[in-house]
Scaffold this motif. Structure first.
Motif, PDB file in Angstrom:
ATOM      1  N   TYR A 108       0.824  -1.211   0.000  1.00  0.00           N
ATOM      2  CA  TYR A 108       0.000   0.000   0.000  1.00  0.00           C
ATOM      3  C   TYR A 108       0.864   1.269   0.000  1.00  0.00           C
ATOM      4  O   TYR A 108       0.516   2.263  -0.621  1.00  0.00           O
ATOM      5  N   VAL A 109       1.976   1.212   0.681  1.00  0.00           N
ATOM      6  CA  VAL A 109       2.894   2.354   0.708  1.00  0.00           C
ATOM      7  C   VAL A 109       3.476   2.582  -0.681  1.00  0.00           C
ATOM      8  O   VAL A 109       3.556   3.719  -1.157  1.00  0.00           O
ATOM      9  N   ILE A 110       3.845   1.527  -1.361  1.00  0.00           N
ATOM     10  CA  ILE A 110       4.402   1.638  -2.710  1.00  0.00           C
ATOM     11  C   ILE A 110       3.351   2.186  -3.672  1.00  0.00           C
ATOM     12  O   ILE A 110       3.639   3.064  -4.494  1.00  0.00           O
ATOM     13  N   ILE A 111       2.122   1.698  -3.549  1.00  0.00           N
ATOM     14  CA  ILE A 111       1.034   2.189  -4.417  1.00  0.00           C
ATOM     15  C   ILE A 111       0.764   3.665  -4.142  1.00  0.00           C
ATOM     16  O   ILE A 111       0.630   4.471  -5.073  1.00  0.00           O
ATOM     17  N   ALA A 112       0.709   4.047  -2.874  1.00  0.00           N
ATOM     18  CA  ALA A 112       0.465   5.451  -2.510  1.00  0.00           C
ATOM     19  C   ALA A 112       1.593   6.342  -3.030  1.00  0.00           C
ATOM     20  O   ALA A 112       1.348   7.437  -3.557  1.00  0.00           O
ATOM     21  N   LEU A 113       2.806   5.881  -2.894  1.00  0.00           N
ATOM     22  CA  LEU A 113       3.960   6.647  -3.375  1.00  0.00           C
ATOM     23  C   LEU A 113       3.901   6.806  -4.897  1.00  0.00           C
ATOM     24  O   LEU A 113       4.161   7.887  -5.431  1.00  0.00           O
TER      25      LEU A 113
END
Length: 176
Positions: A4-9
């Motif tokens: 989720y962090v990678i997608i948000a970034l």
């Protein structure tokens, strides 16, 4: 969670890229040699630190004069490249480039009339928001480069005309 962090970034990076394009970050700057007929400016002189509040105050005051029609002209900053200034100090005339040259004009308090004789100038035309244009040193270096390419000798100052939120013209007059 890491996914989720990678997608948000990735979403943030794509959003910033889209904003950069929207603001004109990919627009090229056009450099030309132009015939000009002198410059007549009215404005306030400023000499001091580049982050001084007076610069912003003078800029918005001049903008109000130009937009409100009190002074018929374009919001302009004459930027002197004075080598005698202290480090991080700048010298500017912040005001309005007159549309019609006039020797007699009712000047606002604190304003002076400055006449800059010039017949030719190297011009940078910028169609982008100020947030995404190259720094002044880069633009000035390219103006000098263009002058040298055409066999002209540039003056030691620039005249920045703010035509709209997304259009700016920077002239570097050349010696006659």
């Amino acid at each position: 969670m890491e996914k989720y962090v990678i997608i948000a970034l990735a979403v943030v990076v794509m959003g910033l890229g889209a904003l950069y394009v929207y603001l004109g970050g990919l627009n090229s700057i056009e450099y030309t040699v132009e015939n000009v007929n002198n410059y007549h400016l009215v404005g306030r002189m400023f000499q001091g630190k580049a982050d001084a509040k007076e610069i912003e105050d003078y800029f918005f005051e001049a903008k109000d004069f130009a937009i409100g029609g009190t002074i018929d002209g374009e919001l302009t900053i004459l930027h002197y490249n004075d080598t005698t200034l202290a480090k991080k100090e700048i010298k500017l005339l912040i005001g309005v480039l007159l549309n019609n040259a006039a020797d007699t004009l009712d000047l606002p308090a604190g304003y002076a009339l400055v006449k800059v004789p010039a017949q030719k100038a190297i011009r940078a035309t910028i169609l982008a928001n100020n947030a995404v244009i190259p720094g002044p040193e880069t633009i000035e270096a390219r103006l000098i480069e263009k002058a040298e390419e055409t066999g002209l000798i540039p003056q030691t100052f620039t005249i920045e005309k703010y035509l709209s939120e997304t259009e700016m013209v920077i002239d570097m007059p050349v010696k006659n």
